[in-house]
Write a protein that holds these residues in place. Sequence first.
Motif, PDB file in Angstrom:
ATOM      1  N   ALA A  85       0.814  -1.106   0.088  1.00 26.36           N
ATOM      2  CA  ALA A  85       0.028  -0.037  -0.028  1.00 26.36           C
ATOM      3  C   ALA A  85       1.051   1.256   0.151  1.00 26.36           C
ATOM      4  CB  ALA A  85      -0.857   0.083   1.027  1.00 26.36           C
ATOM      5  N   ALA A  86       1.965   1.183   0.572  1.00 27.17           N
ATOM      6  CA  ALA A  86       2.791   2.507   0.913  1.00 27.17           C
ATOM      7  C   ALA A  86       3.506   2.768  -0.461  1.00 27.17           C
ATOM      8  CB  ALA A  86       3.868   2.241   1.871  1.00 27.17           C
ATOM      9  N   ARG A  87       3.748   1.484  -1.451  1.00 21.06           N
ATOM     10  CA  ARG A  87       4.234   1.840  -2.524  1.00 21.06           C
ATOM     11  C   ARG A  87       3.234   2.668  -3.638  1.00 21.06           C
ATOM     12  NH1 ARG A  87       5.932  -3.731  -4.379  1.00 21.06           N
ATOM     13  NH2 ARG A  87       6.563  -4.385  -2.424  1.00 21.06           N
ATOM     14  N   VAL A  88       1.925   2.152  -3.337  1.00 19.87           N
ATOM     15  CA  VAL A  88       0.896   2.730  -4.343  1.00 19.87           C
ATOM     16  C   VAL A  88       0.742   4.036  -3.624  1.00 19.87           C
ATOM     17  CG1 VAL A  88      -1.496   2.548  -4.901  1.00 19.87           C
ATOM     18  CG2 VAL A  88      -0.197   0.469  -4.680  1.00 19.87           C
ATOM     19  N   ALA A  89       0.806   4.275  -2.362  1.00 19.37           N
ATOM     20  CA  ALA A  89       0.286   5.732  -1.896  1.00 19.37           C
ATOM     21  C   ALA A  89       1.459   6.668  -2.046  1.00 19.37           C
ATOM     22  CB  ALA A  89      -0.015   5.503  -0.412  1.00 19.37           C
ATOM     23  N   LYS A  90       2.885   5.972  -2.301  1.00 21.20           N
ATOM     24  CA  LYS A  90       4.048   6.943  -2.514  1.00 21.20           C
ATOM     25  C   LYS A  90       4.206   7.581  -1.132  1.00 21.20           C
ATOM     26  CE  LYS A  90       4.485   6.792  -7.083  1.00 21.20           C
ATOM     27  NZ  LYS A  90       4.540   5.439  -7.428  1.00 21.20           N
ATOM     28  N   GLY A  91       3.953   6.865  -0.049  1.00 13.71           N
ATOM     29  CA  GLY A  91       4.346   7.390   1.377  1.00 13.71           C
ATOM     30  C   GLY A  91       3.666   6.620   2.263  1.00 13.71           C
ATOM     31  N   ARG A  92       3.264   7.283   3.395  1.00  9.87           N
ATOM     32  CA  ARG A  92       2.788   6.551   4.625  1.00  9.87           C
ATOM     33  C   ARG A  92       1.566   5.853   4.611  1.00  9.87           C
ATOM     34  NH1 ARG A  92       3.322  10.321   9.820  1.00  9.87           N
ATOM     35  NH2 ARG A  92       2.677   8.347  10.637  1.00  9.87           N
ATOM     36  N   VAL A  93       1.214   4.946   5.126  1.00  6.36           N
ATOM     37  CA  VAL A  93      -0.108   4.467   5.279  1.00  6.36           C
ATOM     38  C   VAL A  93      -0.536   3.812   6.560  1.00  6.36           C
ATOM     39  CG1 VAL A  93      -0.383   3.714   2.827  1.00  6.36           C
ATOM     40  CG2 VAL A  93       0.649   1.880   4.384  1.00  6.36           C
ATOM     41  N   ALA A  94      -1.487   3.757   7.136  1.00 11.07           N
ATOM     42  CA  ALA A  94      -2.011   3.209   8.079  1.00 11.07           C
ATOM     43  C   ALA A  94      -3.147   1.874   7.811  1.00 11.07           C
ATOM     44  CB  ALA A  94      -2.780   3.966   9.182  1.00 11.07           C
ATOM     45  N   THR A  95      -3.068   1.030   8.816  1.00 10.49           N
ATOM     46  CA  THR A  95      -4.251  -0.264   8.585  1.00 10.49           C
ATOM     47  C   THR A  95      -5.815   0.620   8.901  1.00 10.49           C
ATOM     48  OG1 THR A  95      -2.695  -1.798   8.911  1.00 10.49           O
ATOM     49  CG2 THR A  95      -4.804  -2.302   8.883  1.00 10.49           C
ATOM     50  N   VAL A  96      -6.746   0.631   8.261  1.00 12.77           N
ATOM     51  CA  VAL A  96      -7.624   0.934   8.826  1.00 12.77           C
ATOM     52  C   VAL A  96      -8.793  -0.292   8.933  1.00 12.77           C
ATOM     53  CG1 VAL A  96      -7.628   3.296   8.121  1.00 12.77           C
ATOM     54  CG2 VAL A  96      -8.715   1.639   6.538  1.00 12.77           C
ATOM     55  N   ALA A  97      -8.631  -1.443   8.228  1.00 11.35           N
ATOM     56  CA  ALA A  97      -9.663  -2.513   8.594  1.00 11.35           C
ATOM     57  C   ALA A  97      -9.025  -3.977   7.980  1.00 11.35           C
ATOM     58  CB  ALA A  97     -10.791  -2.221   7.734  1.00 11.35           C
ATOM     59  N   ILE A  98      -9.372  -4.822   8.674  1.00 13.98           N
ATOM     60  CA  ILE A  98      -9.238  -6.081   7.955  1.00 13.98           C
ATOM     61  C   ILE A  98     -10.649  -6.494   7.604  1.00 13.98           C
ATOM     62  CG2 ILE A  98      -8.580  -8.551   8.352  1.00 13.98           C
ATOM     63  CD1 ILE A  98      -6.574  -7.405  10.651  1.00 13.98           C
ATOM     64  N   ALA A  99     -11.069  -6.272   6.379  1.00 10.93           N
ATOM     65  CA  ALA A  99     -12.337  -6.565   5.768  1.00 10.93           C
ATOM     66  C   ALA A  99     -12.728  -8.035   5.658  1.00 10.93           C
ATOM     67  CB  ALA A  99     -12.488  -5.819   4.391  1.00 10.93           C
ATOM     68  N   ALA A 100     -11.560  -8.806   5.618  1.00  9.27           N
ATOM     69  CA  ALA A 100     -12.046 -10.458   5.738  1.00  9.27           C
ATOM     70  C   ALA A 100     -10.893 -11.065   5.954  1.00  9.27           C
ATOM     71  CB  ALA A 100     -12.573 -10.805   4.254  1.00  9.27           C
ATOM     72  N   MET A 101     -10.728 -12.272   6.790  1.00  8.14           N
ATOM     73  CA  MET A 101      -9.766 -13.026   7.068  1.00  8.14           C
ATOM     74  C   MET A 101     -10.173 -14.308   7.042  1.00  8.14           C
ATOM     75  SD  MET A 101      -6.641 -12.815   7.548  1.00  8.14           S
ATOM     76  CE  MET A 101      -5.450 -14.052   7.833  1.00  8.14           C
ATOM     77  N   THR A 102      -9.538 -15.146   6.441  1.00  4.28           N
ATOM     78  CA  THR A 102      -9.676 -16.636   6.655  1.00  4.28           C
ATOM     79  C   THR A 102      -8.596 -17.407   6.835  1.00  4.28           C
ATOM     80  OG1 THR A 102     -11.363 -16.557   4.902  1.00  4.28           O
ATOM     81  CG2 THR A 102     -10.721 -18.663   5.422  1.00  4.28           C
ATOM     82  N   PHE A 103      -8.580 -18.373   8.024  1.00  6.80           N
ATOM     83  CA  PHE A 103      -7.436 -19.177   8.387  1.00  6.80           C
ATOM     84  C   PHE A 103      -7.881 -20.411   7.769  1.00  6.80           C
ATOM     85  CE2 PHE A 103      -7.328 -15.944  11.498  1.00  6.80           C
ATOM     86  CZ  PHE A 103      -5.972 -15.893  11.750  1.00  6.80           C
TER      87      PHE A 103
END
Length: 128
Positions: free
Chosen positions: A42-60
């Motif tokens: 995400a930082a590569r795409v944003a060209k800078g800092r990012v923060a996690t705001v959600a884990i929309a889905a997660m499967t183990f």
Amino acid sequence: MAERSRDPIIRTVPQPGDMNGNGDIFGGWVLSQMDVAGGALAARVAKGRVATVAIAAMTFVQPIKVGDMVSIYGEVKKVGRTSITIDLETMVQRRHEATDIQVTHGTFVFVAIDEEGRPRPVPAGMAT
């Protein structure tokens, strides 16, 4: 994620200190590795800092064992004005085996942030 030749964002081997009470790798350990991998993409795409705001889905899907070679792959699914949605997949190779096994997959959402930690627009041309 589509099957194709790809490089992992992260490749690591969990250690005995990463185990839960059942002898498998603690789910929080793999979540943190996925968060780091997704944040890097995400930082590569944003060209800078990012923060996690959600884990929309997660499967183990399957457990991770001590000594497994863990590889985390990511793909940008959506870029909004300030947000970036990343699909992540964790694969392992068990010791002395060459077969890839999917152990987790999830969708993480990041927001581009400025120096004060406030949301900022993703650079033009990055939105999908």
